[in-house]
Design a protein around this motif. Structure first.
Motif, PDB file in Angstrom:
ATOM      1  N   ARG A 243      -1.935   2.394  -1.190  1.00 49.07           N
ATOM      2  CA  ARG A 243      -0.648   1.844  -1.624  1.00 49.07           C
ATOM      3  C   ARG A 243      -0.398   2.057  -3.108  1.00 49.07           C
ATOM      4  O   ARG A 243       0.751   2.004  -3.554  1.00 49.07           O
ATOM      5  N   ASN A 244      -1.464   2.264  -3.868  1.00 46.28           N
ATOM      6  CA  ASN A 244      -1.304   2.409  -5.309  1.00 46.28           C
ATOM      7  C   ASN A 244      -2.494   3.177  -5.885  1.00 46.28           C
ATOM      8  O   ASN A 244      -3.439   3.530  -5.166  1.00 46.28           O
ATOM      9  N   ARG A 245      -2.456   3.416  -7.190  1.00 44.60           N
ATOM     10  CA  ARG A 245      -3.493   4.199  -7.858  1.00 44.60           C
ATOM     11  C   ARG A 245      -4.839   3.489  -7.853  1.00 44.60           C
ATOM     12  O   ARG A 245      -5.882   4.135  -7.837  1.00 44.60           O
ATOM     13  N   VAL A 246      -4.809   2.172  -7.868  1.00 39.31           N
ATOM     14  CA  VAL A 246      -6.068   1.421  -7.863  1.00 39.31           C
ATOM     15  C   VAL A 246      -6.820   1.676  -6.564  1.00 39.31           C
ATOM     16  O   VAL A 246      -8.042   1.872  -6.555  1.00 39.31           O
ATOM     17  N   GLU A 247      -6.100   1.698  -5.439  1.00 33.52           N
ATOM     18  CA  GLU A 247      -6.757   1.978  -4.159  1.00 33.52           C
ATOM     19  C   GLU A 247      -7.260   3.413  -4.106  1.00 33.52           C
ATOM     20  O   GLU A 247      -8.296   3.693  -3.494  1.00 33.52           O
ATOM     21  N   VAL A 248      -6.538   4.328  -4.751  1.00 40.44           N
ATOM     22  CA  VAL A 248      -7.025   5.713  -4.857  1.00 40.44           C
ATOM     23  C   VAL A 248      -8.341   5.734  -5.628  1.00 40.44           C
ATOM     24  O   VAL A 248      -9.310   6.391  -5.226  1.00 40.44           O
ATOM     25  N   ALA A 249      -8.402   5.013  -6.747  1.00 39.28           N
ATOM     26  CA  ALA A 249      -9.616   4.964  -7.557  1.00 39.28           C
ATOM     27  C   ALA A 249     -10.775   4.349  -6.780  1.00 39.28           C
ATOM     28  O   ALA A 249     -11.916   4.829  -6.847  1.00 39.28           O
ATOM     29  N   MET A 250     -10.498   3.301  -6.034  1.00 39.65           N
ATOM     30  CA  MET A 250     -11.552   2.656  -5.254  1.00 39.65           C
ATOM     31  C   MET A 250     -12.100   3.603  -4.185  1.00 39.65           C
ATOM     32  O   MET A 250     -13.305   3.643  -3.934  1.00 39.65           O
TER      33      MET A 250
END
Length: 218
Positions: free
Chosen positions: A201-208
């Motif tokens: 949903r967002n860049r943070v989830e991509v990073a995780m």
């Protein structure tokens, strides 16, 4: 164009201070204020700001629930930056899980506050430096990191792998463009493709996801 911001905090002196700080920053216009979570959601839906700056502890519904409601509208929803006095991991996790694109402490200076607003408006995520390393380290040690990570809907290209690693290191789109020698619009396209392929949903989830799969190092 100026980034339109709504500020929500139950303490009038804090709300006024944030409004004054943001209003003095170039490229930012404060379009509304709210003193509780319910009013924040109503006002955001009425004013349609680009970014909502929400306190966590508010009467009615808190900033986490307000974030969840505001980000449930898909691509038309405002970006949310959560701000709090309390440097607690559970708040960080809850805010990001609810869909926030930023997490700041109230002692953040005017420059970082403005950076967080502009980053959120661009689709980037900015987390207070004091909690970023701890957040990712905790995630790496968590049970979530021990479970087999979800596979992407479609294989990543070599360029997308490079962008993925840069996102995981907290780079903004502009920094990724400079680092990889590609245009800003190309970076935005790659980030959007990554989110689609990973179901993020967002860049943070991509990073995780990058940390889950040991791709954060490049």
């Amino acid at each position: 164009m100026s980034v339109r911001v709504m500020v929500a905090d139950d303490q009038e002196i804090v709300r006024t201070g944030l409004t004054m700080i943001l209003g003095a920053q170039p490229g930012i216009t404060v379009v509304g204020e709210a003193a509780d979570g319910h009013r924040a959601v109503e006002l955001a839906r009425s004013l349609r700001p680009d970014v909502c700056l929400l306190d966590i502890r508010m009467p009615g519904i808190d900033g986490i629930e307000a974030t969840r409601r505001l980000t449930a509208g898909g691509t038309d929803c405002p970006a949310v930056v959560v701000i709090t006095t309390f440097d607690l991991d559970e708040y960080v996790h809850a805010a990001l899980k609810a869909g926030a694109r930023g997490f700041l402490l109230k002692d953040a200076g005017p420059e970082m506050l403005a950076q967080a607003v502009h980053a959120a408006a661009r689709g980037d995520a900015l987390i207070a430096p004091s909690v970023t390393a701890r957040l990712l380290a905790a995630f790496a040690r968590s049970g979530a990191a021990e479970r087999p990570p979800a596979q992407p809907f479609e294989a990543l290209t070599a360029r997308e792998e490079g962008v993925l690693a840069a996102v995981a290191r907290g780079r903004t789109n502009a920094e990724i463009a400079a680092e990889l020698h590609i245009s800003l619009s190309t970076v935005k396209t790659h980030v959007a493709r990554l989110m689609d392929k990973l179901g993020a949903r967002n860049r943070v989830e991509v990073a995780m996801w990058a940390y889950e799969t040991d791709r954060a190092g490049g």
